[in-house]
Design a protein around this motif. Structure first.
Motif, PDB file in Angstrom:
ATOM      1  N   GLU A  34       0.841  -1.190   0.000  1.00 38.32           N
ATOM      2  CA  GLU A  34       0.000   0.000   0.000  1.00 38.32           C
ATOM      3  C   GLU A  34       0.879   1.243   0.000  1.00 38.32           C
ATOM      4  O   GLU A  34       1.784   1.383   0.824  1.00 38.32           O
ATOM      5  CB  GLU A  34      -0.916   0.015   1.227  1.00 38.32           C
ATOM      6  N   ASP A  35       0.606   2.138  -0.930  1.00 31.15           N
ATOM      7  CA  ASP A  35       1.327   3.406  -1.000  1.00 31.15           C
ATOM      8  C   ASP A  35       0.915   4.257   0.200  1.00 31.15           C
ATOM      9  O   ASP A  35      -0.275   4.493   0.422  1.00 31.15           O
ATOM     10  CB  ASP A  35       0.982   4.130  -2.305  1.00 31.15           C
ATOM     11  N   SER A  38      -0.879   7.736  -1.167  1.00 32.00           N
ATOM     12  CA  SER A  38      -2.136   7.666  -1.919  1.00 32.00           C
ATOM     13  C   SER A  38      -3.096   6.604  -1.394  1.00 32.00           C
ATOM     14  O   SER A  38      -4.288   6.659  -1.671  1.00 32.00           O
ATOM     15  CB  SER A  38      -1.852   7.391  -3.397  1.00 32.00           C
ATOM     16  N   GLU A  40      -3.056   3.690  -2.486  1.00 36.51           N
ATOM     17  CA  GLU A  40      -3.235   2.763  -3.602  1.00 36.51           C
ATOM     18  C   GLU A  40      -2.633   1.403  -3.262  1.00 36.51           C
ATOM     19  O   GLU A  40      -1.558   1.314  -2.684  1.00 36.51           O
ATOM     20  CB  GLU A  40      -2.583   3.318  -4.862  1.00 36.51           C
ATOM     21  N   ALA A  42      -1.061  -2.142  -4.458  1.00 33.68           N
ATOM     22  CA  ALA A  42      -0.357  -2.798  -5.567  1.00 33.68           C
ATOM     23  C   ALA A  42      -0.246  -4.281  -5.238  1.00 33.68           C
ATOM     24  O   ALA A  42       0.163  -4.659  -4.141  1.00 33.68           O
ATOM     25  CB  ALA A  42       1.026  -2.194  -5.758  1.00 33.68           C
ATOM     26  N   ASN A  83     -10.617  -2.823   0.310  1.00 34.53           N
ATOM     27  CA  ASN A  83     -10.354  -2.377  -1.056  1.00 34.53           C
ATOM     28  C   ASN A  83      -9.201  -3.120  -1.702  1.00 34.53           C
ATOM     29  O   ASN A  83      -8.960  -2.946  -2.885  1.00 34.53           O
ATOM     30  CB  ASN A  83     -10.098  -0.872  -1.086  1.00 34.53           C
ATOM     31  N   TRP A  84      -8.546  -3.964  -0.960  1.00 31.94           N
ATOM     32  CA  TRP A  84      -7.444  -4.743  -1.525  1.00 31.94           C
ATOM     33  C   TRP A  84      -7.928  -6.006  -2.220  1.00 31.94           C
ATOM     34  O   TRP A  84      -7.176  -6.651  -2.940  1.00 31.94           O
ATOM     35  CB  TRP A  84      -6.417  -5.103  -0.447  1.00 31.94           C
ATOM     36  N   HIS A 142       0.518  -6.081 -12.730  1.00 36.59           N
ATOM     37  CA  HIS A 142      -0.699  -5.376 -13.148  1.00 36.59           C
ATOM     38  C   HIS A 142      -1.472  -6.311 -14.072  1.00 36.59           C
ATOM     39  O   HIS A 142      -1.471  -6.146 -15.279  1.00 36.59           O
ATOM     40  CB  HIS A 142      -0.346  -4.068 -13.877  1.00 36.59           C
TER      41      HIS A 142
END
Length: 145
Positions: A34-35, A38, A40, A42, A83-84, A142
């Motif tokens: 997790e960033d 942000s 976000e 990954a 959210n992951w 990704h």
């Protein structure tokens, strides 16, 4: 009941139904980063050492939370806050009242359809026993969901 997964809320599912809702992609068993700024998430291609990649199943499912301290039992969790979870996750989809994709085993009637559709981690991951935790960022992926 033909489409019980659409007719019942997640809270109404029996343990057997809850387990059947899992599509078997095993993306929840990948290490994520997790960033800090942000938030976000990954995904990495680094999987839990207890996950058998060929079957996408935990080798000690009953004791997973004991063996891996941060292994999350999704059953009691607030799925909206997780959210992951991948956007294709059946638990996340049903929490959002969205339909299951056609490759989901409950829809297709075939437990291997998730693998045939290329949605699972089968053949695309490496065990965390071979990667230093400081090196997870070198394994960010990704994958199309």
């Amino acid at each position: 009941m033909a489409d019980w997964w659409h007719e019942k809320s997640l809270d109404e599912l029996s343990t057997v139904q809850w387990e059947a809702l899992c599509d078997g992609c095993a993306k929840c068993c990948l290490h994520k980063l997790e960033d800090e700024n942000s938030g976000e998430i990954a995904y990495t291609k680094v999987r839990c050492r207890y996950l058998q990649e060929k079957t996408c199943q935990c080798t000690d499912y009953e004791n997973r939370s004991i063996l891996v301290s941060n292994c999350i039992d999704l059953r009691p969790a607030d799925l909206d806050a997780l959210n992951w979870l991948p956007s294709t996750c059946a638990y996340r989809l049903r929490a959002q009242d969205l339909p299951l994709p056609e490759w989901h085993p409950l829809v297709s009637g075939n437990r291997d359809s998730v693998h045939a559709a290329g949605v699972s981690i089968r053949g695309r991951a490496i065990s965390d026993e071979y990667v230093h935790p400081d090196g997870y960022d070198e394994h960010i992926v990704h994958w199309v969901e």
